[in-house]
Design a protein around this motif. Structure first.
Motif, PDB file in Angstrom:
ATOM      1  N   ALA A 629       0.830  -1.204   0.000  1.00  0.00           N
ATOM      2  CA  ALA A 629       0.000   0.000   0.000  1.00  0.00           C
ATOM      3  C   ALA A 629       0.866   1.257   0.000  1.00  0.00           C
ATOM      4  N   ARG A 630       1.914   1.272   0.819  1.00  0.00           N
ATOM      5  CA  ARG A 630       2.784   2.452   0.862  1.00  0.00           C
ATOM      6  C   ARG A 630       3.493   2.651  -0.476  1.00  0.00           C
ATOM      7  N   PHE A 631       3.974   1.554  -1.061  1.00  0.00           N
ATOM      8  CA  PHE A 631       4.695   1.666  -2.328  1.00  0.00           C
ATOM      9  C   PHE A 631       3.769   2.168  -3.436  1.00  0.00           C
ATOM     10  N   VAL A 632       2.591   1.564  -3.558  1.00  0.00           N
ATOM     11  CA  VAL A 632       1.666   1.942  -4.621  1.00  0.00           C
ATOM     12  C   VAL A 632       1.205   3.383  -4.441  1.00  0.00           C
ATOM     13  N   ASP A 633       0.930   3.794  -3.194  1.00  0.00           N
ATOM     14  CA  ASP A 633       0.493   5.171  -2.952  1.00  0.00           C
ATOM     15  C   ASP A 633       1.553   6.172  -3.406  1.00  0.00           C
ATOM     16  N   SER A 634       2.792   5.874  -3.079  1.00  0.00           N
ATOM     17  CA  SER A 634       3.855   6.817  -3.433  1.00  0.00           C
ATOM     18  C   SER A 634       4.075   6.854  -4.942  1.00  0.00           C
ATOM     19  N   MET A 635       3.972   5.691  -5.611  1.00  0.00           N
ATOM     20  CA  MET A 635       4.131   5.654  -7.064  1.00  0.00           C
ATOM     21  C   MET A 635       3.010   6.431  -7.744  1.00  0.00           C
ATOM     22  N   ALA A 636       1.771   6.239  -7.299  1.00  0.00           N
ATOM     23  CA  ALA A 636       0.642   6.933  -7.904  1.00  0.00           C
ATOM     24  C   ALA A 636       0.740   8.439  -7.683  1.00  0.00           C
ATOM     25  N   ARG A 637       1.163   8.846  -6.472  1.00  0.00           N
ATOM     26  CA  ARG A 637       1.281  10.274  -6.177  1.00  0.00           C
ATOM     27  C   ARG A 637       2.325  10.923  -7.083  1.00  0.00           C
ATOM     28  N   ARG A 638       3.356  10.161  -7.412  1.00  0.00           N
ATOM     29  CA  ARG A 638       4.463  10.686  -8.206  1.00  0.00           C
ATOM     30  C   ARG A 638       4.018  11.064  -9.618  1.00  0.00           C
ATOM     31  N   VAL A 639       3.024  10.332 -10.152  1.00  0.00           N
ATOM     32  CA  VAL A 639       2.626  10.563 -11.555  1.00  0.00           C
ATOM     33  C   VAL A 639       1.185  11.065 -11.644  1.00  0.00           C
ATOM     34  N   ASP A 640       0.670  11.642 -10.559  1.00  0.00           N
ATOM     35  CA  ASP A 640      -0.709  12.144 -10.544  1.00  0.00           C
ATOM     36  C   ASP A 640      -1.704  11.046 -10.922  1.00  0.00           C
ATOM     37  N   GLY A 641      -1.420   9.850 -10.481  1.00  0.00           N
ATOM     38  CA  GLY A 641      -2.289   8.720 -10.788  1.00  0.00           C
ATOM     39  C   GLY A 641      -3.273   8.472  -9.674  1.00  0.00           C
ATOM     40  N   LYS A 642      -3.920   7.362  -9.733  1.00  0.00           N
ATOM     41  CA  LYS A 642      -4.886   7.004  -8.701  1.00  0.00           C
ATOM     42  C   LYS A 642      -4.733   5.540  -8.337  1.00  0.00           C
ATOM     43  N   VAL A 643      -5.262   5.212  -7.182  1.00  0.00           N
ATOM     44  CA  VAL A 643      -5.165   3.858  -6.639  1.00  0.00           C
ATOM     45  C   VAL A 643      -6.568   3.363  -6.343  1.00  0.00           C
ATOM     46  N   ILE A 644      -6.862   2.151  -6.767  1.00  0.00           N
ATOM     47  CA  ILE A 644      -8.124   1.492  -6.432  1.00  0.00           C
ATOM     48  C   ILE A 644      -7.783   0.163  -5.772  1.00  0.00           C
ATOM     49  N   ASN A 645      -8.444  -0.089  -4.675  1.00  0.00           N
ATOM     50  CA  ASN A 645      -8.193  -1.329  -3.920  1.00  0.00           C
ATOM     51  C   ASN A 645      -9.461  -2.186  -3.922  1.00  0.00           C
ATOM     52  N   PRO A 646      -9.796  -2.806  -5.062  1.00  0.00           N
ATOM     53  CA  PRO A 646     -11.055  -3.551  -5.145  1.00  0.00           C
ATOM     54  C   PRO A 646     -10.924  -4.954  -4.569  1.00  0.00           C
ATOM     55  N   GLU A 647     -12.070  -5.541  -4.261  1.00  0.00           N
ATOM     56  CA  GLU A 647     -12.098  -6.970  -4.006  1.00  0.00           C
ATOM     57  C   GLU A 647     -11.875  -7.694  -5.332  1.00  0.00           C
ATOM     58  N   ALA A 648     -11.470  -8.951  -5.252  1.00  0.00           N
ATOM     59  CA  ALA A 648     -11.163  -9.691  -6.478  1.00  0.00           C
ATOM     60  C   ALA A 648     -12.367  -9.729  -7.419  1.00  0.00           C
ATOM     61  N   ASP A 649     -13.569  -9.912  -6.866  1.00  0.00           N
ATOM     62  CA  ASP A 649     -14.754 -10.011  -7.715  1.00  0.00           C
ATOM     63  C   ASP A 649     -15.114  -8.686  -8.373  1.00  0.00           C
ATOM     64  N   ASP A 650     -14.661  -7.576  -7.807  1.00  0.00           N
ATOM     65  CA  ASP A 650     -14.958  -6.260  -8.364  1.00  0.00           C
ATOM     66  C   ASP A 650     -13.843  -5.745  -9.274  1.00  0.00           C
ATOM     67  N   LEU A 651     -12.818  -6.564  -9.498  1.00  0.00           N
ATOM     68  CA  LEU A 651     -11.667  -6.088 -10.266  1.00  0.00           C
ATOM     69  C   LEU A 651     -12.072  -5.705 -11.687  1.00  0.00           C
ATOM     70  N   GLY A 652     -12.886  -6.525 -12.327  1.00  0.00           N
ATOM     71  CA  GLY A 652     -13.291  -6.229 -13.699  1.00  0.00           C
ATOM     72  C   GLY A 652     -14.008  -4.906 -13.810  1.00  0.00           C
ATOM     73  N   ALA A 653     -14.966  -4.658 -12.911  1.00  0.00           N
ATOM     74  CA  ALA A 653     -15.697  -3.396 -12.943  1.00  0.00           C
ATOM     75  C   ALA A 653     -14.767  -2.222 -12.676  1.00  0.00           C
ATOM     76  N   ALA A 654     -13.791  -2.428 -11.793  1.00  0.00           N
ATOM     77  CA  ALA A 654     -12.872  -1.341 -11.472  1.00  0.00           C
ATOM     78  C   ALA A 654     -12.004  -0.978 -12.670  1.00  0.00           C
ATOM     79  N   VAL A 655     -11.461  -1.987 -13.349  1.00  0.00           N
ATOM     80  CA  VAL A 655     -10.571  -1.722 -14.484  1.00  0.00           C
ATOM     81  C   VAL A 655     -11.340  -1.114 -15.647  1.00  0.00           C
ATOM     82  N   VAL A 656     -12.496  -1.699 -15.979  1.00  0.00           N
ATOM     83  CA  VAL A 656     -13.297  -1.156 -17.074  1.00  0.00           C
ATOM     84  C   VAL A 656     -13.725   0.273 -16.756  1.00  0.00           C
ATOM     85  N   GLY A 657     -14.159   0.505 -15.532  1.00  0.00           N
ATOM     86  CA  GLY A 657     -14.563   1.857 -15.151  1.00  0.00           C
ATOM     87  C   GLY A 657     -13.423   2.844 -15.235  1.00  0.00           C
ATOM     88  N   SER A 658     -12.232   2.423 -14.814  1.00  0.00           N
ATOM     89  CA  SER A 658     -11.086   3.326 -14.882  1.00  0.00           C
ATOM     90  C   SER A 658     -10.710   3.629 -16.323  1.00  0.00           C
TER      91      SER A 658
END
Length: 686
Positions: A629-658
């Motif tokens: 979590a710390r690594f991903v947060d810092s990487m996303a902050r560096r490139v003005d990105g975003k982080v989503i922490n979905p459950e496995a079953d919600d991964l498809g909806a999260a990726v398609v939505g993004s």
């Protein structure tokens, strides 16, 4: 010449039932393929499980095993011996009663006869033999004794010719003579056949004379031998299943069949011919019967035939031999042993297998292995996309573009709305569709009067989603999308392997059907990274090598972005672990855990390159590891990105939505878009 008609019982199940639906099968097969099964194995697994409409192969095999166990646990092989003993006891009792009440009999003669009754052997076979020359004084006793000989003859015939026990009940001397003549002619025909000297005319003459004894209606000697040998082999297995004492009793009693050893001589001759002609039949097997219900010789032979049929069905249903196909299952035997519904279920599975192979969803590759066709992949992807749409339904956020609802110049054409469309609605066409759809419904509240289309309480036309049409555009905003999916061993170990594949297939289907101008690159990264087509990724087996090479994956993603300089770069990264490997300058992979600082630095450098190329970056962090979590947060902050922490079953909806939300210019999205869909589990960084 007029042609005759033949009728038989219909065994096809419900004639009005709909044809088999392969959609359920395809979904299940796709799931198993993405879990690492080969398509051939996935097909077999579905056929074993069955679908909503009926039992699968495993259920049918279980019922076959239960039927076999029931036969053995219910019956024993003492039936004929028990009947003989019962008739013998009746004969002896009736004779004793007659001797007691016959006042005119000489006392010495009475005493001698009573002594014979008192000193009969305990063995029923020996007692029947000893009484063969006895002059019965009681008519009832004589009838009971003669019935023993008649019973033995009928049982011995029933062993070789099913149904003969009932057919020969109350038989006359002429009937017995006809049997003897048939057996004599049959033996001559079979012996002639064994020498290769018989002709079809010999068989036709035999059937013309004795055809009533053979309801199977064989068409030649080979078919006749097959039917007789199967029954005779079952009779031999029944004898093998008896105890030595039972066999000895039966052999001694057999000589009394019809009061003459001639029948046994003919049957012995028949058995010898059949064993010589069909040595491949099971003549040496045996079974253990432990039940209370006695079986006669004919019924026992039938039970052994049933057991052989059940063993054959079990082998067919197992589909464990080379080249196995569901067409191998004998539906007639299955119906006979388990009932008509079992045959209907098996036939449905046969039709389903054939439909899958004929429909273009499965094909054999150059290596001979079965695989999903592109058509099947599209069908499976559409099903996954529908699931994604259901999970996304009701959530806020639209696809972000500079010009909302328009993706280019209008072409003048319209089409039905589909999930993912961003084109503006064609209002006249949409309203017209709604009016036409509701025109045939019962009149409702309408300002147009009775008979007008049903309207809402306020007088407006009621719309449905199928009414909506959108305006086609000539050009759309193009995106270069790189989906990076973690293929390290932890993804498989923690149950994220199949959701990862489902996500990739759903996104691939969405882009391939609705956003054809976009360019998608699928990149799997474990110890090293590689680009994959969708067929390769969905069929990819779990990899157990350690390593998460994000550095290599980002190198491939940036190469994809540079190939499409005019497209909007979209970077989607699915991972459950920190980078633990990177590429050395010589192309070799370096691995270290905990992560080496150089591994992190190289991953960060390539992520910065993505940012300079204008990539919209979203991390999908799977799991709750604090270090990740710390690594991903810092990487996303560096490139003005975003982080989503979905459950496995919600991964498809999260990726398609993004993907839908990030495809616009950098920074166009916001918390009101797809990043905040998951109730606090997704959040913005930067």
């Amino acid at each position: 010449m007029a042609r005759g008609s033949r009728y038989q019982r219909y065994g096809g199940g419900d004639p009005l039932a709909p044809p088999v639906d392969i959609a359920e099968a395809l979904d299940a097969i796709g799931e198993d393929v993405m879990a690492g099964y080969s398509p051939e194995r996935a097909l077999q697994e579905f056929l074993r499980r069955g679908g909503r409409e009926g039992d699968g192969l495993d259920d049918l095999a279980r019922r076959v095993a239960e039927r076999r166990r029931e036969l053995l646990q219910r019956h024993n092989l003492d039936g004929t011996l028990d009947e003989v003993k019962e008739l013998l006891d009746k004969a002896v009792l009736e004779e004793r009663k007659q001797l007691a009440r016959d006042a005119m009999m000489d006392d010495a003669d009475r005493a001698f006869r009573e002594m014979r009754m008192d000193n009969l052997p305990s063995s029923p076979a020996a007692a029947v033999t000893e009484l063969a020359d006895y002059d019965w004084q009681s008519a009832e006793a004589r009838a009971a004794y003669e019935e023993i000989k008649d019973l033995l003859g009928r049982e011995l015939l029933d062993q070789r010719f099913a149904g003969m026990k009932q057919a020969m009940e109350n038989a006359t001397d002429e009937d017995r003579a006809a049997i003897q003549e048939m057996l004599s002619d049959l033996n001559e025909l079979l012996e002639k056949h064994a020498r290769g000297a018989d002709t079809q005319q010999d068989f036709d003459d035999f059937m013309a004379k004795h055809g009533d004894f053979f309801p199977e209606n064989p068409q030649n000697v080979e078919e006749l031998v097959d039917a007789l040998a199967q029954r005779a082999a079952a009779a031999q297995r029944m004898l093998n299943s008896m105890t030595p004492e039972q066999r000895q009793e039966l052999m001694e009693l057999s000589a009394q069949a019809f009061g003459s050893p001639a029948l046994m001589d003919q049957l012995g001759r028949l058995d010898a011919s059949l064993q010589g002609l069909r040595p491949g039949e099971d003549w040496s097997g045996s079974e253990r019967f432990d039940g209370e219900e006695g079986l006669g010789l004919g019924d026992g032979t039938g039970a052994l035939q049933d057991l052989a049929d059940l063993d054959e069905l079990a082998d067919q249903l197992s589909q464990s031999y080379g080249g196995a196909r569901l067409d191998d299952v004998d539906l007639d035997k299955l119906a006979r042993q388990l009932g008509d519904q079992a045959a209907v279920d098996a036939r449905r599975l046969q039709e389903l297998e054939q439909a899958l192979r004929r429909s273009g969803t499965l094909e054999k590759g150059f290596d001979g292995e079965l695989r999903l066709t592109p058509k099947a992949m599209r069908q499976l992807g559409k099903a996954l996309l529908r699931d994604v749409a259901q999970r996304m339904s009701g959530r806020q956020g639209q696809r972000d573009l500079r010009q909302a609802g328009a993706a280019g110049d209008l072409s003048g054409a319209t089409r039905a709305w589909e999930f993912g469309d961003t084109e503006p609605w064609d209002i006249p066409r949409t309203i017209t569709n709604a009016v036409l759809r509701t025109a045939g419904e019962a009149p409702g509240v309408s300002r147009l009067g009775a008979g007008a289309p049903r309207t809402s309480a306020t007088g407006g036309v009621r719309l449905s989603i199928e009414d909506v049409e959108v305006q086609e555009t000539e050009a759309r905003t193009q995106a270069a999308v790189a989906l990076l999916v973690d293929t390290s061993f932890s993804m498989a170990m923690d149950g994220r392997w199949v959701p990862m594949k489902r996500t990739a297939l759903a996104l691939h289907t969405l882009i391939g059907t609705r956003f054809r101008g976009d360019r998608l690159e699928l990149i799997g990264f474990g110890r090293h990274a590689e680009t994959m087509d969708i067929e390769h990724l969905t069929a990819l087996d779990a990899r157990w090598a350690k390593g998460t090479n994000l550095h290599h994956a980002l190198l491939l993603a940036n190469r994809h972005f540079r190939k499409h300089p005019t497209a909007q770069p979209v970077l989607l990264i699915v991972t459950d672990g920190e980078p633990t490997s990177h590429l050395e300058p010589d192309g070799q992979v370096y691995f270290a855990y905990p992560p080496h600082p150089l591994t992190i630095a190289l991953a960060v450098r390539e992520l910065d390159n993505s940012y300079r190329l204008g990539a919209q970056t979203t991390f999908f962090r799977l799991g709750d590891d604090p270090g990740l979590a710390r690594f991903v947060d810092s990487m996303a902050r560096r490139v003005d990105g975003k982080v989503i922490n979905p459950e496995a079953d919600d991964l498809g909806a999260a990726v398609v939505g993004s993907y839908l939300g990030s495809r616009g210019p950098r920074g166009a999205g916001g918390p009101s878009s797809y990043g905040d869909w998951f109730g606090g589990r997704g959040f913005w960084v930067g």
